[in-house]
Design a protein around this motif. Sequence first.
Motif, PDB file in Angstrom:
ATOM      1  N   LEU A  52     -13.087 -30.493  -7.207  1.00  0.00           N
ATOM      2  CA  LEU A  52     -12.865 -32.214  -7.914  1.00  0.00           C
ATOM      3  C   LEU A  52     -13.278 -32.260  -9.297  1.00  0.00           C
ATOM      4  CD1 LEU A  52     -14.598 -33.698  -4.706  1.00  0.00           C
ATOM      5  CD2 LEU A  52     -12.449 -33.652  -5.582  1.00  0.00           C
ATOM      6  N   LEU A  53     -14.736 -31.777  -9.970  1.00  0.00           N
ATOM      7  CA  LEU A  53     -14.842 -31.949 -11.251  1.00  0.00           C
ATOM      8  C   LEU A  53     -13.994 -31.269 -12.439  1.00  0.00           C
ATOM      9  CD1 LEU A  53     -17.968 -30.809 -10.737  1.00  0.00           C
ATOM     10  CD2 LEU A  53     -17.468 -33.165 -11.061  1.00  0.00           C
ATOM     11  N   THR A  54     -13.495 -30.085 -11.918  1.00  0.00           N
ATOM     12  CA  THR A  54     -11.880 -29.643 -12.805  1.00  0.00           C
ATOM     13  C   THR A  54     -10.500 -30.327 -12.753  1.00  0.00           C
ATOM     14  OG1 THR A  54     -11.481 -27.522 -11.178  1.00  0.00           O
ATOM     15  CG2 THR A  54     -13.131 -27.223 -12.806  1.00  0.00           C
ATOM     16  N   GLY A  55     -10.237 -30.419 -12.001  1.00  0.00           N
ATOM     17  CA  GLY A  55      -9.214 -31.474 -11.517  1.00  0.00           C
ATOM     18  C   GLY A  55      -7.923 -30.179 -11.288  1.00  0.00           C
ATOM     19  N   ARG A  56      -8.620 -28.619 -11.150  1.00  0.00           N
ATOM     20  CA  ARG A  56      -7.529 -27.251 -11.221  1.00  0.00           C
ATOM     21  C   ARG A  56      -7.850 -27.111  -9.278  1.00  0.00           C
ATOM     22  NH1 ARG A  56      -8.423 -23.702 -13.143  1.00  0.00           N
ATOM     23  NH2 ARG A  56     -10.613 -24.423 -14.190  1.00  0.00           N
ATOM     24  N   LYS A  57      -6.895 -27.111  -8.847  1.00  0.00           N
ATOM     25  CA  LYS A  57      -7.232 -26.261  -7.268  1.00  0.00           C
ATOM     26  C   LYS A  57      -7.900 -24.994  -7.393  1.00  0.00           C
ATOM     27  CE  LYS A  57      -3.886 -24.491  -5.052  1.00  0.00           C
ATOM     28  NZ  LYS A  57      -2.616 -23.584  -4.571  1.00  0.00           N
ATOM     29  N   PRO A  58      -8.552 -24.165  -6.902  1.00  0.00           N
ATOM     30  CA  PRO A  58      -8.814 -22.678  -6.952  1.00  0.00           C
ATOM     31  C   PRO A  58      -8.725 -22.033  -6.693  1.00  0.00           C
ATOM     32  CG  PRO A  58      -9.888 -24.180  -5.216  1.00  0.00           C
ATOM     33  CD  PRO A  58      -9.025 -24.817  -5.451  1.00  0.00           C
ATOM     34  N   GLN A  59      -8.440 -21.238  -7.380  1.00  0.00           N
ATOM     35  CA  GLN A  59      -7.804 -19.555  -7.109  1.00  0.00           C
ATOM     36  C   GLN A  59      -8.774 -18.427  -6.498  1.00  0.00           C
ATOM     37  OE1 GLN A  59      -4.556 -18.958  -7.580  1.00  0.00           O
ATOM     38  NE2 GLN A  59      -4.423 -20.661  -8.579  1.00  0.00           N
ATOM     39  N   PHE A  61     -11.953 -16.616  -5.460  1.00  0.00           N
ATOM     40  CA  PHE A  61     -12.705 -15.616  -5.606  1.00  0.00           C
ATOM     41  C   PHE A  61     -13.317 -15.931  -7.334  1.00  0.00           C
ATOM     42  CE2 PHE A  61     -11.142 -12.843  -2.254  1.00  0.00           C
ATOM     43  CZ  PHE A  61     -11.819 -13.679  -1.465  1.00  0.00           C
ATOM     44  N   LYS A  62     -11.681 -16.882  -7.892  1.00  0.00           N
ATOM     45  CA  LYS A  62     -11.963 -17.232  -9.295  1.00  0.00           C
ATOM     46  C   LYS A  62     -12.346 -18.018  -9.849  1.00  0.00           C
ATOM     47  CE  LYS A  62      -8.416 -13.283  -9.987  1.00  0.00           C
ATOM     48  NZ  LYS A  62      -7.325 -13.212 -10.750  1.00  0.00           N
ATOM     49  N   PHE A  63     -13.607 -18.487 -10.603  1.00  0.00           N
ATOM     50  CA  PHE A  63     -13.913 -19.513 -10.607  1.00  0.00           C
ATOM     51  C   PHE A  63     -14.563 -19.956 -12.034  1.00  0.00           C
ATOM     52  CE2 PHE A  63     -14.063 -19.508  -6.216  1.00  0.00           C
ATOM     53  CZ  PHE A  63     -13.195 -20.801  -5.996  1.00  0.00           C
ATOM     54  N   SER A  64     -14.110 -20.478 -13.452  1.00  0.00           N
ATOM     55  CA  SER A  64     -14.448 -20.449 -14.873  1.00  0.00           C
ATOM     56  C   SER A  64     -15.889 -21.350 -14.310  1.00  0.00           C
ATOM     57  CB  SER A  64     -13.910 -21.411 -15.345  1.00  0.00           C
ATOM     58  OG  SER A  64     -13.414 -22.542 -14.908  1.00  0.00           O
ATOM     59  N   SER A  65     -16.784 -21.635 -15.330  1.00  0.00           N
ATOM     60  CA  SER A  65     -18.057 -22.157 -15.803  1.00  0.00           C
ATOM     61  C   SER A  65     -17.407 -23.655 -15.564  1.00  0.00           C
ATOM     62  CB  SER A  65     -18.789 -21.310 -16.524  1.00  0.00           C
ATOM     63  OG  SER A  65     -19.699 -23.001 -17.615  1.00  0.00           O
ATOM     64  N   ASN A  71     -18.313 -30.309 -21.187  1.00  0.00           N
ATOM     65  CA  ASN A  71     -19.158 -30.683 -22.514  1.00  0.00           C
ATOM     66  C   ASN A  71     -20.295 -32.031 -20.991  1.00  0.00           C
ATOM     67  OD1 ASN A  71     -18.987 -28.678 -24.233  1.00  0.00           O
ATOM     68  ND2 ASN A  71     -18.097 -29.854 -25.224  1.00  0.00           N
ATOM     69  N   ASP A  72     -20.224 -32.941 -20.541  1.00  0.00           N
ATOM     70  CA  ASP A  72     -20.413 -34.249 -19.368  1.00  0.00           C
ATOM     71  C   ASP A  72     -21.211 -33.328 -18.685  1.00  0.00           C
ATOM     72  OD1 ASP A  72     -17.881 -33.484 -18.707  1.00  0.00           O
ATOM     73  OD2 ASP A  72     -17.855 -36.098 -17.609  1.00  0.00           O
ATOM     74  N   ILE A  77     -26.028 -29.046 -12.279  1.00  0.00           N
ATOM     75  CA  ILE A  77     -24.894 -28.470 -12.249  1.00  0.00           C
ATOM     76  C   ILE A  77     -24.678 -27.384 -11.785  1.00  0.00           C
ATOM     77  CG2 ILE A  77     -22.293 -29.985 -11.669  1.00  0.00           C
ATOM     78  CD1 ILE A  77     -24.505 -31.908 -10.737  1.00  0.00           C
ATOM     79  N   ASP A  78     -23.769 -26.879 -12.963  1.00  0.00           N
ATOM     80  CA  ASP A  78     -23.153 -25.553 -13.021  1.00  0.00           C
ATOM     81  C   ASP A  78     -23.950 -24.884 -12.984  1.00  0.00           C
ATOM     82  OD1 ASP A  78     -20.888 -24.378 -14.156  1.00  0.00           O
ATOM     83  OD2 ASP A  78     -22.276 -23.968 -16.116  1.00  0.00           O
ATOM     84  N   ILE A  79     -24.986 -24.402 -12.098  1.00  0.00           N
ATOM     85  CA  ILE A  79     -26.195 -23.870 -12.161  1.00  0.00           C
ATOM     86  C   ILE A  79     -25.828 -23.728 -10.077  1.00  0.00           C
ATOM     87  CG2 ILE A  79     -28.261 -22.648 -11.469  1.00  0.00           C
ATOM     88  CD1 ILE A  79     -28.765 -23.222 -14.538  1.00  0.00           C
ATOM     89  N   ILE A  80     -25.953 -25.297  -9.992  1.00  0.00           N
ATOM     90  CA  ILE A  80     -25.910 -25.250  -8.653  1.00  0.00           C
ATOM     91  C   ILE A  80     -24.354 -24.324  -7.838  1.00  0.00           C
ATOM     92  CG2 ILE A  80     -25.850 -26.935  -6.687  1.00  0.00           C
ATOM     93  CD1 ILE A  80     -27.917 -28.509  -8.059  1.00  0.00           C
ATOM     94  N   ILE A  81     -23.138 -25.262  -8.435  1.00  0.00           N
ATOM     95  CA  ILE A  81     -22.099 -24.912  -7.637  1.00  0.00           C
ATOM     96  C   ILE A  81     -21.907 -22.900  -7.880  1.00  0.00           C
ATOM     97  CG2 ILE A  81     -19.394 -25.050  -8.671  1.00  0.00           C
ATOM     98  CD1 ILE A  81     -20.855 -27.960  -9.485  1.00  0.00           C
TER      99      ILE A  81
END
Length: 353
Positions: A52-59, A61-65, A71-72, A77-81
């Motif tokens: 939802l936050l990146t707008g990209r369907k996840p692959q 086991f591959k998740f970017s920061s 930047n907003d 939040i990044d740490i929680i996810i």
Amino acid sequence: MLLNASLKRKVLGLDTGKVSAITSSYLPPEYYKGYCGQTTDIYALGATMHHLLTGRKPQPFKFSSIKEERNDISIAIDIIIANALDKKHTNRYQTALDMLQALAEIINTPKNMILIPAGSFWMGSNTGEENEKPVHKVTLDSYYIDKYPVTNAEFDKFIRESGYTGTGEWKKYYNKETKNHPVVAVNWFEAIAYAEWAGKRLPYETEWEKAARGNDMRKYPWGNKWEKSRCNTPDLNDPEIIKKRVDIYDGKGTTPVGSFPDGASPYGVMDMAGQVWEWCEDWYDENYYSKLGKACKNPTGPESGEYRVLRGGAWGNLSGACRCTCRSYSQKPDYINFNVGFRCVKDTESYSG
């Protein structure tokens, strides 16, 4: 929605060996080994939030920061996810209430404070001064820290509303042009009095360092390379900021808080390098790190001592004093100097009970 293990396996097709490509993107590694529990749901929730936050369907086991892409988004939040998406289920939040607590702490962050999430970081430096050694792992509960050092205007309000007198030395550096500058010339007792009045406290040395450097062992709040334009020191060469700098001594002095947004720490805390030395709660012991062992949780400093810890460097110091790991100390807790100020922290509350 949380499902019991058996129903969940049937819904997702694991009993038949058929899992859709869409579904698999939200499943953790242990699911394919037959494990199913609350941590599995938490992983799926983390993957959904990432989507939802990146707008990209996840692959799988591959998740970017998320912070690197947006930047907003706060680092909290990044740490929680990132915690929810840890490949090792024992490293994730163990219950939905644990994750709810973490999210509630963000939502309830007090004004002009920043949440520092619970977790571990590496403290100290093996290449710094002797009192910074050895590097050791510290685990801290979550807490809030002031985004900026306490200003003259804030300290003046405290004096007027509380009736506290103190030494009054800080008034020498307070005028209409310095209202939004860090208060200076306050001793440790005066900093404690302000913190108590504000419903806060002074940070422990561990809390100060984690807020300044995050968990990647960086040298300065912004990274590992000295950047003279990112903090208030004698190296400062930005003419616009220099115009706002008050002359306390030899043409140098404080600047308005928040003047260096590019010098923010990983969590977004400002003015943690240069500007003013900041009081900490702890007694100072040059050998304290060696007494802690390789790992510790919520240490509160030596039980007694003669000096109090100071952190961060000031407007009169060069780059060495502005390192996140640099440890200094006062002559006595009643020590006063025109380059010493402070900021406060506040404990988080329990929201999941």
